[in-house]
Design an enzyme around this catalytic site. Structure first.
Site, PDB file in Angstrom:
ATOM      1  N   THR A 560     -11.782 -80.085  43.138  1.00 54.16           N
ATOM      2  CA  THR A 560     -12.569 -80.176  41.915  1.00 54.16           C
ATOM      3  C   THR A 560     -14.021 -80.418  42.294  1.00 54.16           C
ATOM      4  O   THR A 560     -14.315 -81.263  43.144  1.00 54.16           O
ATOM      5  CB  THR A 560     -12.077 -81.302  40.998  1.00 54.16           C
ATOM      6  N   PHE A 562     -17.596 -81.740  41.130  1.00 50.97           N
ATOM      7  CA  PHE A 562     -18.220 -82.652  40.177  1.00 50.97           C
ATOM      8  C   PHE A 562     -19.736 -82.498  40.233  1.00 50.97           C
ATOM      9  O   PHE A 562     -20.305 -82.261  41.302  1.00 50.97           O
ATOM     10  CB  PHE A 562     -17.880 -84.110  40.508  1.00 50.97           C
TER      11      PHE A 562
END
Length: 682
Positions: A560, A562
């Site tokens: 992921t 960010f």
């Protein structure tokens, strides 16, 4: 010596050269390269090399200074790749860009034992099955192996699960029986490294050989043993570092990982590492296996046993299948960082159908992405002694909290909030210095809500980017098992990233939560074995849950990205000043230069409008890495476009950003700079 041939050498000239070298008692081996063909001549040099250099068809002669000739990099500058044929016909290549895993028990104990281990290691990603049929034990009273019967059992297990097999040859007299059983690769153990008569016999059969380093052997002595194999006719030798004897008794041996990069400069032969025999302690094997891969090894050979506590040989150092599965998942994640890939069996080519052949990686807990370098956290640390406050969505244990801890290196206090929107609001009103917001996942795609938030909160900008490896686990109440579960809770992204695992349990109710950590907290409060959560395994400790299954994400390459956001009240409103100010903020400590820029813009309602906007990036030589579109709230059929681009290392990158911003302002209906920042790369 190495004899480089002229490109136009005739067959007659080559034959005359070979005859001359033979008369001088040289053994020769011809190697055809892409541009040049060479002849390696091995023997005692009794003449002037210039006598060879003047022969027709010879371009030049290169004397080999090392005592090991055929094993030296002077003999062959390119890395050798050893090919071992799997039962399907697929060639397992040891060397090159792929990392090979060899696994199996220390000793073949029974047919049932070998079948069970072979199934598990094949499912986890091993490409070669190991197992000892003949065991050279320190004590004559210890289990000595099943001998020829063990070879047959090992080969049967390998054939069933599509794996070529490797076993140790402890004496030359056993070679015929091993050949008869169809052994694919022969291992020479540490005790036999200098059993030169056996090495010469093995060399003559020209099968792949793994040569382990002797207990107290120097690297040169080890390579000289390899020379015995090569000079006897073996074309496929693999070196195996397995630890050497030192005064240290904390481990079984001392694993000399420095040998891997040293050997790279001395020899062209592939190099693997055996952490099992080096450490002798089960829990220490996996970390050193990963270290071996990081050091540049071409593969690992580890011991795996389904019931190591009852193993007849080396049980304490044998991994449980679950531990090996975890190790393979970790190597999967580490390999791309090293620019390499993990070798895999092509299941559709296996001659025997592998039952349960899917990857059982649910039992692994994976470490964070091993980048080996610091992130850009230092670019945005507070100058005062007071800790930064960084807002994130969720409860304690959320992935965003882990991203904060890693990115800010413990110099920040994580501030939990209840929604993504509240992260932006907290940064805007000063409750938080920064916010950590997920923007995209490698499996589930974009987090569109945060693209929308970036458009709405005009006084918030991106100041950094961090990529976190996501590792999901199934958490439940103490004592819960898979059969107890009726409902599972997680964030929608968590469900999307574990779709394959959930498909195996289609009867469960899937209930959305604000975050994965919130799901874990809710399950803890319910305290029912019928409920489970998909979240990070760290939440088990925080909320007193048990880990039912580990590493249940669809793909180990699950990351992921960010954005770290901050308020920009102080930034000037002029477009050029904005770019410079944001770049300065990203660069203000330790010289971290921005390498990325993000924009949001909308297009005019006219033909070719988007084409013109995208042309701005081309004209300014900015490489677009991402383009997303989102509907503008309250304006039907109108869209915002989000663009990420790479900044060149050129000192003028801020000027580039300003030029793009100005040009986009002419061709777009509206444009805003979202951030000039350092994006952490994988």
């Amino acid at each position: 010596m190495v004899i480089v041939l002229k490109s136009g050498i005739s067959a007659a000239e080559k034959k005359a050269l070979a005859k001359f070298l033979g008369s001088q008692n040289f053994k020769t081996n011809e190697i055809a390269g892409e541009e040049k063909t060479i002849i390696a001549a091995v023997g005692r040099l009794k003449m002037d090399p210039r006598e060879v250099e003047v022969l027709p068809g010879v371009e030049r002669v290169i004397p080999i200074s090392k005592p090991y000739k055929m094993a030296s990099r002077e003999f062959k500058p390119q890395n050798s790749v050893v090919e071992i044929a799997a039962p399907s016909g697929q060639l397992i290549r040891v060397g090159g860009q792929r990392i090979v895993a060899m696994a199996g028990p220390c000793a073949v104990e029974s047919r049932e034992q070998m079948m069970a281990v072979a199934k598990r290691v094949a499912e986890s990603g091993a490409t070669i099955l190991r197992g000892g049929a003949y065991k050279p034990r320190t004590s004559p009273y210890s289990f000595q192996g099943l001998g020829e019967e063990g070879c047959k059992i090992l080969k049967e297990a390998g054939d069933k699960y599509g794996l070529p097999v490797v076993t140790e040859c402890v004496a030359a007299e056993y070679i015929p029986a091993m050949q008869k059983a169809g052994i694919d690769c022969y291992q020479v153990g540490a005790r036999n490294m200098q059993n030169f008569e056996m090495l010469k016999r093995l060399g003559k059969i020209n099968k792949p050989v793994i040569l382990k380093r002797g207990l107290s052997a120097t690297i040169e002595e080890w390579l000289m043993s390899a020379e015995y194999l090569l000079s006897s006719g073996c074309e496929n030798v693999i070196l195996c570092e397995r630890g050497i004897r030192t005064y240290e008794r904390a481990t079984r041996n001392t694993l000399d990982l420095s040998a891997v990069p040293i050997l790279r400069g001395l020899t062209h032969l592939p190099i693997i590492v055996d952490p099992s025999h080096a450490l002798g302690i089960r829990d220490k094997v996996s970390p050193m296996a990963l270290a071996a891969v990081a050091a540049g090894a071409d593969g690992i050979i580890v011991e795996v046993h389904c019931n190591p506590d009852k193993a007849l040989s080396d049980g304490p150092q044998s991994l449980y299948p679950e531990q090996f599965d975890k190790l393979m998942r970790d190597i999967d994640a580490l390999a791309p960082i090293l620019g390499r890939e993990v070798a895999r069996l092509r299941k559709n080519e296996s001659p025997a159908k592998i039952t349960g052949g899917k990857k059982t990686a649910k039992s692994a807990v994976l470490g964070e992405k091993a980048s080996g370098k610091k992130s850009a956290k230092s670019a945005i640390l507070k100058t005062s002694a007071q800790k930064l406050a960084v807002a994130f969505c969720g409860k304690r244990g959320a992935y965003a909290e882990q991203a904060i801890a890693r990115h800010f290196d413990g110099e920040a206090e994580a501030l939990p909030v209840d929604s993504f929107r509240e992260i932006f609001q907290s940064v805007l009103d000063g409750r938080a210095d920064y916010g950590m917001v997920p923007i995209e996942n490698s499996l589930a795609g974009s987090v569109y809500e945060n693209y929308d938030n970036l458009a709405v909160f005009e006084d918030v900008s991106i100041v950094s980017s961090v990529t976190l490896r996501i590792q999901h686990a199934l958490l439940g109440a103490k004592g819960a098992t898979l059969s107890d579960i009726k409902s599972v809770y997680s964030h929608p992204q968590g469900f999307a990233q574990c779709s394959k695992f959930l498909a195996e349990h289609s009867g469960w109710n899937k209930i959305d939560a604000a975050s994965t950590a919130s799901a874990a907290k809710f399950v803890s409060e319910k305290d029912s074995r019928a409920n489970a959560a998909i979240a990070s395994a760290v939440n088990a400790k925080y909320y007193k849950l048990c880990v039912i299954e580990e590493s249940i994400e669809d793909d180990p390459k699950n990351y992921t990205r960010f954005f770290v956001i901050a308020a920009n009240h102080f930034v000037a409103r002029k477009k050029g000043d904005l770019a410079a100010s944001l770049a300065f903020r990203a660069q203000k400590a330790e010289g971290v230069k921005p390498n990325a820029v993000s924009f949001v813009f909308s297009t005019k309602n006219e033909p070719g409008s988007l084409y013109k906007c995208l042309g701005v990036f081309d004209k300014n030589k900015l490489n677009l890495t991402r383009l997303e579109s989102r509907p503008v709230h309250g304006e039907t059929w109108k869209y915002n476009f989000y663009a990420d681009a790479e900044l060149s290392p050129d000192e003028r990158n801020v000027e580039y950003v300003s030029a793009v911003l100005e040009a986009l302002g002419k061709d777009a209906q509206g444009v805003r700079l979202l951030g000039v920042y350092n994006a952490e790369t994988r």
